[in-house]
Scaffold this active site. Structure first.
Site, PDB file in Angstrom:
ATOM      1  N   GLU D  29      16.152  80.649  59.403  1.00  0.00           N
ATOM      2  CA  GLU D  29      16.822  81.976  60.015  1.00  0.00           C
ATOM      3  C   GLU D  29      17.279  82.438  58.523  1.00  0.00           C
ATOM      4  O   GLU D  29      18.442  81.926  58.014  1.00  0.00           O
ATOM      5  CB  GLU D  29      17.740  81.545  61.020  1.00  0.00           C
ATOM      6  CG  GLU D  29      17.034  81.060  62.129  1.00  0.00           C
ATOM      7  CD  GLU D  29      18.134  80.469  63.114  1.00  0.00           C
ATOM      8  OE1 GLU D  29      19.371  80.506  63.049  1.00  0.00           O
ATOM      9  OE2 GLU D  29      17.640  79.351  63.901  1.00  0.00           O
ATOM     10  N   GLU D  62      15.759  76.645  66.520  1.00  0.00           N
ATOM     11  CA  GLU D  62      16.078  75.746  65.685  1.00  0.00           C
ATOM     12  C   GLU D  62      14.982  74.580  65.894  1.00  0.00           C
ATOM     13  O   GLU D  62      14.569  73.956  64.891  1.00  0.00           O
ATOM     14  CB  GLU D  62      17.522  75.056  65.807  1.00  0.00           C
ATOM     15  CG  GLU D  62      18.411  75.855  65.008  1.00  0.00           C
ATOM     16  CD  GLU D  62      18.627  77.308  65.884  1.00  0.00           C
ATOM     17  OE1 GLU D  62      18.487  77.366  66.847  1.00  0.00           O
ATOM     18  OE2 GLU D  62      19.530  78.208  65.212  1.00  0.00           O
ATOM     19  N   PHE D  88      24.402  73.364  64.823  1.00  0.00           N
ATOM     20  CA  PHE D  88      23.101  73.781  65.234  1.00  0.00           C
ATOM     21  C   PHE D  88      21.917  72.665  64.897  1.00  0.00           C
ATOM     22  O   PHE D  88      20.891  72.773  65.696  1.00  0.00           O
ATOM     23  CB  PHE D  88      22.663  75.158  64.656  1.00  0.00           C
ATOM     24  CG  PHE D  88      23.836  76.309  64.471  1.00  0.00           C
ATOM     25  CD1 PHE D  88      24.620  76.309  65.735  1.00  0.00           C
ATOM     26  CD2 PHE D  88      23.586  77.426  63.846  1.00  0.00           C
ATOM     27  CE1 PHE D  88      25.409  76.986  65.622  1.00  0.00           C
ATOM     28  CE2 PHE D  88      24.230  78.433  63.649  1.00  0.00           C
ATOM     29  CZ  PHE D  88      25.705  78.388  64.815  1.00  0.00           C
ATOM     30  N   HIS D 131      30.795  76.484  64.228  1.00  0.00           N
ATOM     31  CA  HIS D 131      30.192  76.741  63.174  1.00  0.00           C
ATOM     32  C   HIS D 131      30.653  75.744  62.021  1.00  0.00           C
ATOM     33  O   HIS D 131      29.790  75.105  61.243  1.00  0.00           O
ATOM     34  CB  HIS D 131      30.371  78.044  62.542  1.00  0.00           C
ATOM     35  CG  HIS D 131      29.954  79.206  63.006  1.00  0.00           C
ATOM     36  ND1 HIS D 131      30.081  79.628  64.095  1.00  0.00           N
ATOM     37  CD2 HIS D 131      28.789  79.873  62.331  1.00  0.00           C
ATOM     38  CE1 HIS D 131      29.126  80.738  64.265  1.00  0.00           C
ATOM     39  NE2 HIS D 131      28.260  80.806  63.171  1.00  0.00           N
TER      40      HIS D 131
HETATM   41  C1  TPP Z   1      21.952  78.348  67.592  1.00  0.00           C
HETATM   42  C2  TPP Z   1      22.181  79.329  66.508  1.00  0.00           C
HETATM   43  N1  TPP Z   1      21.442  79.416  65.539  1.00  0.00           N
HETATM   44  C3  TPP Z   1      21.973  80.431  64.585  1.00  0.00           C
HETATM   45  C4  TPP Z   1      23.090  81.330  64.789  1.00  0.00           C
HETATM   46  C5  TPP Z   1      23.308  82.062  63.536  1.00  0.00           C
HETATM   47  N2  TPP Z   1      23.375  83.522  64.142  1.00  0.00           N
HETATM   48  C6  TPP Z   1      24.369  84.118  64.804  1.00  0.00           C
HETATM   49  S1  TPP Z   1      24.118  85.580  65.459  1.00  0.00           S
HETATM   50  C7  TPP Z   1      22.609  85.484  65.129  1.00  0.00           C
HETATM   51  C8  TPP Z   1      21.590  86.557  65.559  1.00  0.00           C
HETATM   52  C9  TPP Z   1      21.663  86.657  67.039  1.00  0.00           C
HETATM   53  O1  TPP Z   1      20.801  87.717  67.410  1.00  0.00           O
HETATM   54  P1  TPP Z   1      20.627  88.318  68.671  1.00  0.00           P
HETATM   55  O2  TPP Z   1      20.570  87.242  69.790  1.00  0.00           O
HETATM   56  O3  TPP Z   1      19.864  89.445  68.822  1.00  0.00           O
HETATM   57  O4  TPP Z   1      22.157  88.860  69.024  1.00  0.00           O
HETATM   58  P2  TPP Z   1      23.064  90.235  68.458  1.00  0.00           P
HETATM   59  O5  TPP Z   1      23.656  89.603  67.106  1.00  0.00           O
HETATM   60  O6  TPP Z   1      21.868  91.199  67.709  1.00  0.00           O
HETATM   61  O7  TPP Z   1      23.775  90.868  69.300  1.00  0.00           O
HETATM   62  C10 TPP Z   1      22.155  84.339  64.447  1.00  0.00           C
HETATM   63  C11 TPP Z   1      21.037  83.940  64.105  1.00  0.00           C
HETATM   64  C12 TPP Z   1      23.914  80.987  65.739  1.00  0.00           C
HETATM   65  N3  TPP Z   1      25.203  81.277  65.815  1.00  0.00           N
HETATM   66  N4  TPP Z   1      23.538  79.870  66.535  1.00  0.00           N
END
Ligand code: TPP
Ligand code: TPP
Ligand code: MG
Ligand code: MG
Lengths: 320, 328, 320, 328
Positions: D29, D62, D88, D131
């Site tokens: 990611e 993941e 994660f 985190h």
């Molecule tokens: C399981 C997991 N993988 C990766 C992350 C890192 N991360 C935090 S927010 C995000 C993007 C999420 O996108 P979306 O679901 O569209 O929500 P938005 O932030 O756009 O509101 C990521 C990859 C995380 N917090 N949890």
């Protein structure tokens, strides 16, 4: 369906509060060391949380995610306690243990906020299960992003919720981005709502920048759930006007795209409609703005003047 | 007193708690209609008795099963969910470790998650490493979880009842071999407190700490060693978290010698924790080197001679005891 | 599309081999202590593995699951080595480390078999990624059950495969049951194939008891994948004529349901067609049956006379 | 020699290995287009250099990311995938622990899975327990995986290159704090062998075993203790599995005293393994009780004073050293 002037007022107030609260955080985040952790805002997306929560009763439950402040304020969170938690102070909702990312407010039925993407979805299903089991006249709403809809947890949860016809409304806030990835870069599907069919669940795409449409879709889905008709998947199309979080320079987001969406800002859209309908005057709007600005300043004051927890407080609250 | 296997004891505990408290429900894959049509299995007959509302067969979706427990418990219900085999815990681990265990802390103590996750464990069925893989060390290393691993049906019953009444997430691990080992189970409604070890055999020469199925291995080894003149004390932890340090330290201070036996693989296994506690808190009492008797650092193989090689046996344990009896 | 007589013969042979192999195991499983572990068979479902594999080239890869024997035999596994592994003997494909449940046969491009339900699906995506990356003229087929389609791994994998247009064919073998749970008890969706749309992937429901239909659907999906058109989800409708595994008394499976499906047995269906078409005689069929029966007996003989591995062999093969 | 942070060192290792071997690709990611537009981050600039074929941004999935690595590595490719933050790992754990680690064994040694899983870890960013949660003990307890946790950029570079060339699954954990700590990194293409510890400071009175960020805590504590007349040896494990037992035992046999320091929570942490190894194999050399300096058994809190309380500090470590210096 007709939306009462009162509801519109509620949504307007909630959106403006959320926006001012966020703008204040944007400002505060520029001051080194002021706000711990990753501050993640809903600037531009406020109609979703505010519109959905306006369709809920206090007894309804919401489960939210890393982008929670709008949802929590809309559900009735106290700006002082919310801001204090974001500041990681002892007076915050969670005594500073959560910080900005996982604020839980059981007293307003927002009991679980998780920053594990997709993590709230199975929990919402469990919360809705309890409602069904006990025959409560209430539903659970789960807020999550378009990116979260790619996690396995989304799939397992929606399948189970549909199978058991649980009273849950799945609210996918499609804000075009998941981190730095655009929607069309993370799925070949035309919409997240399309996925509902694979679980035997209705799915709708709705304008997420129009508070009235947001409200109506949520009201209908809630009604369906309450009447035993099971879950609905609503995908609200909106846009993340700021970076993923406040540390994100948005280098991958086209400037004109941001500007174009700012044009579709849900706040003037609703206030404009209300003025046109004669249920709001410029003057009243001005007073509302002032009042909200004051309450946000008060929240900052409360947070600033609150103490941090004591180091050893860290050892508390692990077990009940 | 009736004789029963651990599955039957678990079954009784579930039945009694479900009868007592309408907030208790069970969910999982095949907890209602099962491919095993046997009264020795833990959830046998509960669907017929309590109906579909309270005995919920789920799709093959471990994350959803665990999430169901997290969400429902926050609402004050008392879910008892089953993850069919210990290795599938991986699929539920985000819900358990990042959510069940942490959300209370994140709420600043406002929320509670009174849930139980039952898991079957143990080798011996030729099923191979994707079914047989003891992962208790993972959950023990996840603050916010309690971890129970009973060695007898009676204790399984008393501990499961306590686990269901506990206001925290409890991981309850049942060795399947014990479903088929019949031992007395009282018919009363005893609760056994979580966090208390039990000395299963008193002895003065060496302490063997074990849990779950390995308690029986330890008892067999102790008998064997008794013939050689060594008096072995067997401490059954029953609960791994919270750990009954006092019971371990009391025994080691008496015997001066320590062997830990677990079925899980060696490196990073929970024996390390026990060695650390003893080395920190009873160092001067120790007369001889520590020994671990554990599964080797391999996935559990399917073939009978290999699987037997994997399992810590009374003979291997006796060998380790013998080694340190000669020292100190 | 027209199917050559040769292909039909290949499928028929493969189905009969699989059936006799399974029937033999059913027999052997009744002898206490003979076969270690949980023996899980495809009796009645043979058209799926045999039809799909007939549509593949040797260089194509399959990833299979707990119900693998039919898939492996159809892909060309040696019955002797397969039986020896099921017996957990040293001469088996995996030296007895796998046993009946996870037999891996890289030499026929069946390199990963997993009994974690849904676990093969992400791996198949990775395997197909390697094919695309290297520009290989080959595809990966992933076999999984209807129950597996409820696991999060299914969702994440299909989304990724569609996004990247990987050369993979997802074969869902819907045999009405997942363990003791009927299809309609584990999802409210009308079909698993319906889920394809949510990933922007074609999805089809196909008669899984008709070897010719199985073959044709697989051939088309393979062709699409090879030509860069990305993945396909095929749901073959079939029926699990025996219990989940040989220890399952099938108490929850209606007897008349089993009987009705036995009527639809894919083997006489194909052989009947072939006889009608004049490309097979009763006589040839009899000889084929005899030959296969002999080879299964030989496999049992090989397995029986093979040694178990030495206990210390357990320590080998952890690291490369 | 250039000075660089660990992110930059990882970046160089990836660049060099990708240049050397076309089978190496990276996925995860935001490994291509990231919300972090900083050259201090490990995958910065690789998309521009190697293109979309070899630098694959994935959806937030993941399990799929890990499965991608499992499948592609079986085909002989050398995937280096990123799980963004250590907690994660739960979501990828089935693919890593039940598949990457076991499938070779299940194949009877026929298949191999030469993959690397990179994960960011470490507290200190106010991000909270979802985190920040160091879970190395989990992967160390999963036979079939190697586990690397470097403490300096130079070693991260040399170890990551070895990890990519290793024919086994390697879990490579980077403490994010070290991305912002600049230290010399050689420009040559040194490979550092997996499985070899490094004595970062020689001393004769007490052995401190540490890894990752805690090595720096240990060095600071050692300086502090030097002022008090105690001569501390700091052993940086670098690799946790396979464990360099010899390095630990050699040091403990010299000093007679052992402290282990890790950031992960205490119960079930990898310090237990080290205590067990020493208690088994160097018991008679020990002059004083063992000490662990670790995170307490709590989720990592967000608030700065609480988060600081969580982290093992040089002061706490010095305190533990002081305690056992007075004994034996
Ligand atoms: C399981 C997991 N993988 C990766 C992350 C890192 N991360 C935090 S927010 C995000 C993007 C999420 O996108 P979306 O679901 O569209 O929500 P938005 O932030 O756009 O509101 C990521 C990859 C995380 N917090 N949890
Ligand atoms: C992750 C996981 N959960 C549960 C199981 C136990 N289990 C083995 S097979 C099976 C049912 C699978 O059903 P389906 O996918 O339809 O395949 P079928 O057996 O019908 O071929 C279950 C629940 C497992 N092996 N792995
Ligand atoms: Mg988004
Ligand atoms: Mg099935």
């Amino acid at each position: 369906m007709e939306i009462s002037g009162e509801k519109k007022m509620e949504m307007l107030r909630s959106m403006i509060l959320s926006r001012r609260f966020s703008e204040k955080l944007t400002e505060l985040c520029k001051i080194e060391g002021k706000i711990p952790g990753m501050v993640i805002l809903s600037t531009g997306q406020e109609a979703v949380g505010s519109g959905v929560c306006a369709a809920l009763a206090p007894r309804d439950v919401i489960i939210t995610n890393h982008r929670s402040h709008n949802h929590l304020l809309a559900k009735g969170a106290d700006p002082n306690l919310l801001m204090a938690e974001i500041y990681c102070k002892k007076t915050g909702y969670n005594k500073g243990k959560s910080g900005t990312l996982h604020i839980a407010v059981p007293e307003i039925n927002a009991p679980c906020t998780t920053t594990v993407v997709g993590g709230g979805i199975p929990i919402a299903v469990g919360r809705a299960f309890a409602q069904q089991y006990r025959g409560e006249d209430a539903v659970t709403v789960c807020f999550f992003g378009d990116g979260a809809a790619d996690e396995g947890s989304f799939h397992e949860s929606l399948n189970l919720a549909a199978l058991w016809q649980l009273p849950v409304v799945f609210v996918c806030e499609n804000n075009v981005y998941a981190g730095a990835q655009r929607f069309e870069e993370h799925t070949r599907s035309k919409s997240i709502a399309d996925r509902g069919a694979g679980y035997g669940m209705p799915g709708f795409v709705v304008d997420g920048n129009n508070a009235a449409s947001v409200f109506n879709a949520a009201r209908e889905a809630r009604q369906l759930a309450l009447s035993g008709g099971g879950p609905t998947l609503i995908e609200y199309r909106t846009y993340r006007c700021r970076g993923h979080g406040e540390q994100d320079p948005q280098h991958y987001q086209p400037k004109d795209e941001i500007a174009a969406w700012m044009e579709k800002c849900p706040i003037p859209r609703l206030s404009g409609d209300m003025i046109a309908e004669g249920i709001l005057t410029q003057d009243q709007l001005g007073r509302l703005e002032d009042e909200i600005r004051d309450s946000v300043e008060a929240a900052v004051g409360f947070a600033e003047s609150s103490p941090y927890p004591e180091p050893e407080d860290a050892l508390e609250d692990v077990f009940a | 007193m009736q004789e029963a296997g651990m599955g039957q004891a678990v079954n009784e505990a579930l039945r009694e708690e479900m009868t007592r408290d309408p907030n208790v429900f069970i969910a999982g894959e095949g907890v209602g209609v099962s491919i095993h049509d046997s009264p020795l299995m833990p959830t046998h007959g509960l669907l017929e008795e309590f109906g579909e509302k309270r005995v919920r067969d789920t799709p093959v979706s471990e994350a959803a099963i665990a999430g169901l427990a997290v969400g429902a418990s926050e609402a004050g219900m008392r879910p008892v969910v089953e993850i069919m085999f210990n290795p599938f815990f991986t699929l539920a681990s985000d819900m358990i470790v990042n959510h069940a265990a942490k959300l209370r802390y994140l709420s600043g103590g406002k929320s509670a998650f009174p849930l139980v996750v039952r898991m079957k464990s143990g080798s011996g069925f030729g099923a191979g490493c994707q079914h047989s893989h003891n992962l208790e060390a993972w959950v023990c290393h996840s603050p916010g979880l309690k971890v129970v691993m009973p060695s007898t049906p009676a204790e399984a019953k008393g501990l499961l009842r306590s686990a269901i009444r506990d206001d925290n997430p409890v991981i309850f691990i049942e060795d399947m071999n014990l479903y088929f080992a019949f031992m007395p189970v009282p018919e009363d409604d005893t609760l056994i407190p979580i966090g208390k070890a039990d000395v299963k055999r008193e002895g003065k020469d060496v302490t063997v700490v074990a849990w779950s199925r390995m308690v029986h291995t330890a008892l067999a080894a102790a008998e064997q060693m008794a013939g050689e003149g060594a008096d072995v004390e067997v401490v059954d932890l029953r609960t791994l978290v919270p750990l009954d340090e006092e019971a371990i330290l009391t025994s080691v201070k008496k015997t001066g010698r320590l062997v830990v036996c677990h079925e899980a693989t060696r490196t990073g296994g929970f024996a390390g924790e026990i060695s650390a506690v003893v080395m920190e808190k009873a160092f001067s009492s120790l007369k001889a080197p520590f020994r671990r008797v554990t599964g080797p650092d391999i996935p559990v193989p399917a073939s009978p001679p290999l699987e037997a090689f994997y399992l810590p046996s009374p003979e291997k344990l006796a060998g380790a005891i013998r080694e340190i009896m000669n020292q100190g």
